[in-house]
Write an enzyme that holds these catalytic residues in place. Sequence first.
Site, PDB file in Angstrom:
ATOM      1  N   TYR A   1       8.954  33.890  44.895  1.00 55.08           N
ATOM      2  CA  TYR A   1       7.731  33.815  45.705  1.00 55.08           C
ATOM      3  C   TYR A   1       7.390  35.193  46.268  1.00 55.08           C
ATOM      4  CZ  TYR A   1       4.687  32.401  49.620  1.00 55.08           C
ATOM      5  OH  TYR A   1       3.655  32.263  50.512  1.00 55.08           O
TER       6      TYR A   1
ATOM      7  N   LYS B   1       4.031  37.553  45.415  1.00 53.21           N
ATOM      8  CA  LYS B   1       3.135  38.086  46.444  1.00 53.21           C
ATOM      9  C   LYS B   1       3.079  39.617  46.375  1.00 53.21           C
ATOM     10  CE  LYS B   1       1.739  34.330  48.608  1.00 53.21           C
ATOM     11  NZ  LYS B   1       0.318  33.942  48.701  1.00 53.21           N
TER      12      LYS B   1
ATOM     13  N   SER C   1       2.710  37.624  52.294  1.00 55.73           N
ATOM     14  CA  SER C   1       3.808  37.030  53.057  1.00 55.73           C
ATOM     15  C   SER C   1       4.847  38.074  53.402  1.00 55.73           C
ATOM     16  CB  SER C   1       4.449  35.910  52.231  1.00 55.73           C
ATOM     17  OG  SER C   1       5.676  35.493  52.777  1.00 55.73           O
TER      18      SER C   1
END
Length: 327
Positions: free
Chosen positions: A146, A150, A122
Amino acid sequence: MHVLILGAAGMVGRKLTRQLCAAGQINGRNITAMTLFDVVEPPAVKAGWRVSVASGDIAERGQIDQLIAHKPDVIFHLAAIVSGEAELDFDKGYSINLDGTRHLLQSIRAQNYHPKVIFTSSIAVFGAPFPEAIDDDFLSAPLTSYGAQKACSELLLNDYCRKGFLDAISIRLPTVVIRPGRPNKAASGFFSNILREPLSGQEAVLPVSRDVQHWMASPAKAAGFLVHAANLDTGLLGHRRALNMPGLAVTVGEMIEALARVAGPDRAALIREEPDEMIMRMVGGWPRNFKTTRSLDLGFHADHSIDEIIETHIENELGGQLGEIAS
């Protein structure tokens, strides 16, 4: 060739499955078997080969071992919880988004074979302050859990490639717009909501200001990136196995203007501005624009315009008809 899709029940996973079924092959090799896995059982698909579906928890190593025991040749790893949920539930985010990835890599290593892994990373791996456009050499320094999960997964994939355990590529997806279906827990979900709900005749809430700019791609284009990555000669990547995907840099105001152009001003009038402090804070740490030289040189291509994305959603998800506006 056996293909495994982790996260196959999700929106991008379903579109990826359909694109692979239409192509029938990867790198000139015919697909002969496909396994679809997610936390809920993915929908069955019709294909010219055996398709198996399974559900389970990617954080459970034993379940991953069962999937990898069949030694799939190409593995698409899309399984994750979304940004907002990962921020609110710290332990769940690391369990699924990071531990799940490590379980997959360790299971591949234990089987002692060399599959190709396409990982959906991402643009959340980047954190402010940003240049005018993030290039291929910009520092990965995420400002959300998050994004950190990643980024850690990307590093693991790089190292497992370096050691020769597998062949991998990390695809840093833009925010996917317009996501069909119901709103999810992604902090970025409002980018889809402010288009999808008005197109269906429903009111939508805008939690940020209209001058917020973001990097986005359509669902079909996101799935297409993964298919192209599976066909790519990863020898061209060297040791840098993560790629920023091309996209569109669009402000919220420009999205609303495009909605009015394509669907009429009455649709744009269904958007209600309601600032959300947590979402505004998270969005403030997200990238806004990119210069994706490497991926463009490797044959990845962006959508043409936000108008085209809206028009495609109306055609593919609404059958070419706008929903009636609720009175």
